[in-house]
Write an enzyme that holds these catalytic residues in place. Structure first.
Site, PDB file in Angstrom:
ATOM      1  N   GLU A  22       0.811  -1.227   0.000  1.00 31.88           N
ATOM      2  CA  GLU A  22       0.000   0.000   0.000  1.00 31.88           C
ATOM      3  C   GLU A  22       0.843   1.275   0.000  1.00 31.88           C
ATOM      4  O   GLU A  22       0.629   2.168   0.812  1.00 31.88           O
ATOM      5  CB  GLU A  22      -0.987  -0.029   1.191  1.00 31.88           C
ATOM      6  CG  GLU A  22      -1.923  -1.229   1.115  1.00 31.88           C
ATOM      7  CD  GLU A  22      -2.823  -1.413   2.340  1.00 31.88           C
ATOM      8  OE1 GLU A  22      -2.847  -0.532   3.204  1.00 31.88           O
ATOM      9  OE2 GLU A  22      -3.501  -2.458   2.416  1.00 31.88           O
ATOM     10  N   GLU A  46      -5.131 -11.117  -1.266  1.00 30.29           N
ATOM     11  CA  GLU A  46      -5.926 -10.971  -0.040  1.00 30.29           C
ATOM     12  C   GLU A  46      -7.414 -11.116  -0.337  1.00 30.29           C
ATOM     13  O   GLU A  46      -8.248 -10.351   0.178  1.00 30.29           O
ATOM     14  CB  GLU A  46      -5.658  -9.601   0.620  1.00 30.29           C
ATOM     15  CG  GLU A  46      -4.187  -9.356   0.924  1.00 30.29           C
ATOM     16  CD  GLU A  46      -3.914  -8.060   1.691  1.00 30.29           C
ATOM     17  OE1 GLU A  46      -4.855  -7.447   2.215  1.00 30.29           O
ATOM     18  OE2 GLU A  46      -2.725  -7.676   1.756  1.00 30.29           O
TER      19      GLU A  46
HETATM   20  O1  9MR Z   1      -6.615  -8.685   8.435  1.00 31.95           O
HETATM   21  C1  9MR Z   1      -5.592  -7.944   9.096  1.00 31.95           C
HETATM   22  C2  9MR Z   1      -6.013  -7.649  10.520  1.00 31.95           C
HETATM   23  O2  9MR Z   1      -6.123  -8.856  11.264  1.00 31.95           O
HETATM   24  C3  9MR Z   1      -4.987  -6.728  11.166  1.00 31.95           C
HETATM   25  O3  9MR Z   1      -5.457  -6.323  12.435  1.00 31.95           O
HETATM   26  C4  9MR Z   1      -4.744  -5.499  10.309  1.00 31.95           C
HETATM   27  C5  9MR Z   1      -3.623  -4.621  10.871  1.00 31.95           C
HETATM   28  O4  9MR Z   1      -2.420  -5.295  10.839  1.00 31.95           O
HETATM   29  O5  9MR Z   1      -4.348  -5.891   8.994  1.00 31.95           O
HETATM   30  C6  9MR Z   1      -5.312  -6.669   8.325  1.00 31.95           C
HETATM   31  O6  9MR Z   1      -4.817  -7.003   7.052  1.00 31.95           O
HETATM   32  C7  9MR Z   1      -4.637  -5.963   6.101  1.00 31.95           C
HETATM   33  C8  9MR Z   1      -3.416  -6.293   5.269  1.00 31.95           C
HETATM   34  O7  9MR Z   1      -2.288  -6.485   6.084  1.00 31.95           O
HETATM   35  C9  9MR Z   1      -3.163  -5.250   4.219  1.00 31.95           C
HETATM   36  N1  9MR Z   1      -4.329  -5.027   3.405  1.00 31.95           N
HETATM   37  C10 9MR Z   1      -5.560  -4.758   4.123  1.00 31.95           C
HETATM   38  C11 9MR Z   1      -5.822  -5.850   5.155  1.00 31.95           C
HETATM   39  C12 9MR Z   1      -7.146  -5.610   5.870  1.00 31.95           C
HETATM   40  O8  9MR Z   1      -7.079  -4.457   6.651  1.00 31.95           O
END
Ligand code: 9MR
Length: 356
Positions: free
Chosen positions: A155, A270
Site C-alpha cells: 500500500e 488478499e
Molecule cells: O486482516 C488484518 C487484521 O487482522 C490486522 O489487524 C490489520 C492490521 O495489521 O491488517 C489486516 O490485514 C490488512 C493487510 O495487512 C493489508 N491489506 C488490508 C488488510 C485488511 O485491513
C-alpha cells in the site's frame, strides 16, 4: 519446502475454463496447458484460529498449497522494541507450512500501517533509512530460501492519487520520499536473490478514475525500479472485492497485460468479498459473494496466468470484514470460502476452478 507440488497433469484450456463463461475464442481453440501453470490456492493465516482451531489446521493441510502469515510478519508483530526481533509467531506458521509442504508468502516488509510506536517516533532521514534496511536484512535473511514470495512493500500508493498525489504518506515516505520503495526492493534482493519480490496494493479492480490512477501509479513504480535495475518480479492485487461494485473487465485485463508486458507476474493476495450491501438471505448472499469473485477471477485469468490466489483467511468466523464493513442488519459478514462452522461455501468452488 514445496514438497506438496501437485504433479503436473495435462489440462486443456477448455477444461480450465469450463463453466466459467470465459471468452469463446479459447473454447474454440483448446491448447494444452500444464496444471502447474494454474494459480496456487493460498490462505492467509491469523495466529488465533491457527493456535486454537484444529479444524483450521486440518483444512490448511488439505486444501492450501501456499500459506501467508496474515499479521505475524508485520513490524508490530516482530518489533516490540527497537533492539529486538520476536519471530515466535512467524516461526510457528512458517514451520507448520514447511512441515506440511506448503509454499510461503511473506507479508510484508514495509507498510505505512501497523508499525510499533517507536517506529512512528523515529526521525531523521539517515536513522529511518538505517532502521528500514536493518529490519529487511534481518527478516529476509531469517527466512532466506524458505519464503518464496515477499510483499516487499504494501500500500505505497495513495488511496486517491487524483487528490493527494501518487504516494501514500507515512513514516517511510515522509523521511525517504519515493526512495523508500527502491531501498526496500534493493535490500530484499541483496539478501535473498532467489526470492520473488512483489508490490502489493488494493482497489485495482474496477474502472473508476481513482482506480485507473492507482493502476498508473503502480505501473510507474514498476518502471522506476526497472529503470534503476532494481529487481521486482510481481504485483499483488489484494482483491478485497465489494459485492456491489462491478469488475471493470476491460480495464483490468489491460492493466494485467501491461504488467505482463513489463515481465511481471500477477498474484491475488488478499481475496475476500465485502457483502454488507447484499441481501440478508444466506444462500443469496453466498451466491452473490461467489459471483463477485468469479467475475473478477475470470477477467484476470483471461489476461494470463496468475501465480497465486490467496484468500484473506478461510472461515467467516475470523475476518476483518465483519468489523470494518458491518451490515445494517448486524448479521455476521460472509466474505470467505468457508462459513463460521468451517463448511465450504460457493466461493470455495469458484476458487477451486482457478487453482491447481
Ligand atoms: O486482516 C488484518 C487484521 O487482522 C490486522 O489487524 C490489520 C492490521 O495489521 O491488517 C489486516 O490485514 C490488512 C493487510 O495487512 C493489508 N491489506 C488490508 C488488510 C485488511 O485491513
Amino acid at each position: 519446502m514445496n514438497k506438496a507440488d501437485p504433479k503436473p497433469k495435462l489440462l486443456t484450456r477448455r477444461s480450465v475454463i469450463a463453466g466459467i463463461g470465459a471468452g469463446a475464442t479459447w473454447a474454440l481453440a483448446p491448447q494444452p496447458v500444464l496444471a502447474d501453470t494454474r494459480a496456487r490456492f493460498g490462505v492467509a493465516v491469523h495466529l488465533e484460529p491457527f493456535r486454537n482451531e484444529p479444524v483450521f489446521r486440518e483444512l490448511l493441510i488439505r486444501h492450501a498449497s501456499l500459506i501467508a502469515p496474515m499479521n505475524a510478519l508485520k513490524w508490530a508483530s516482530l518489533r516490540h522494541t527497537k533492539g529486538e526481533f520476536d519471530f515466535g509467531g512467524a516461526d510457528e506458521i512458517v514451520n507448520f507450512a514447511e512441515q506440511n509442504g506448503k509454499r510461503i508468502h511473506g507479508h510484508t516488509l514495509l507498510w505505512y500501517g501497523y508499525n510499533p510506536v517507536w517506529v512512528e517516533q523515529l526521525s531523521g532521514e539517515r536513522r529511518v533509512e538505517r532502521e528500514l534496511i536493518n529490519h529487511i536484512e534481518t527478516v529476509v535473511d531469517r527466512y532466506k530460501g524458505r519464503i518464496e514470495t515477499w510483499d516487499v512493500v504494501n500500500e505505497v500508493v495513495a488511496h486517491d492519487p487524483l487528490d493527494k498525489g501518487p504516494w501514500r504518506k507515512g513514516i517511510w515516505h515522509d523521511y525517504l520520499g519515493p526512495r523508500h520503495v527502491d531501498i526496500a526492493f534493493k535490500t530484499a534482493a541483496q539478501v535473498d536473490p532467489s526470492a520473488r519480490l512483489f508490490i502489493n496494493d488494493y482497489d485495482l479492480e474496477d474502472d473508476s478514475p481513482r482506480t485507473k490512477a492507482r493502476q498508473e501509479a503502480i505501473l510507474r513504480i514498476v518502471q522506476r525500479l526497472q529503470d534503476k535495475n532494481i529487481p521486482i518480479h510481481g504485483v499483488g492485487l489484494q482483491a478485497h472485492l465489494y459485492a456491489e461494485r462491478r469488475t471493470g473487465r476491460e480495464n483490468l485485463v489491460r492493466f494485467v497485460e501491461r504488467l505482463k508486458a513489463l515481465g511481471l507476474e500477477v498474484a491475488v493476495t488478499e481475496l475476500d468479498v465485502i457483502d454488507w450491501k447484499l441481501s440478508a438471505d444466506r444462500e443469496r448472499r453466498d451466491r452473490g459473494v461467489a459471483d463477485t469473485a468469479n467475475e473478477f477471477l475470470e477477467a484476470i485469468t483471461s489476461a494470463g496466468t496468475l501465480r497465486n490466489i490467496t484468500s484473506w483467511g478461510l472461515s467467516d468466523k475470523y475476518s476483518w470484514i465483519n468489523e470494518t464493513f458491518p451490515r445494517k442488519d448486524s448479521a455476521r459478514a460472509r466474505p470467505l470460502p468457508f462459513d463460521e462452522n468451517w463448511q465450504a461455501k460457493p466461493l470455495f468452488d469458484v476458487i477451486r476452478k482457478y487453482t491447481a
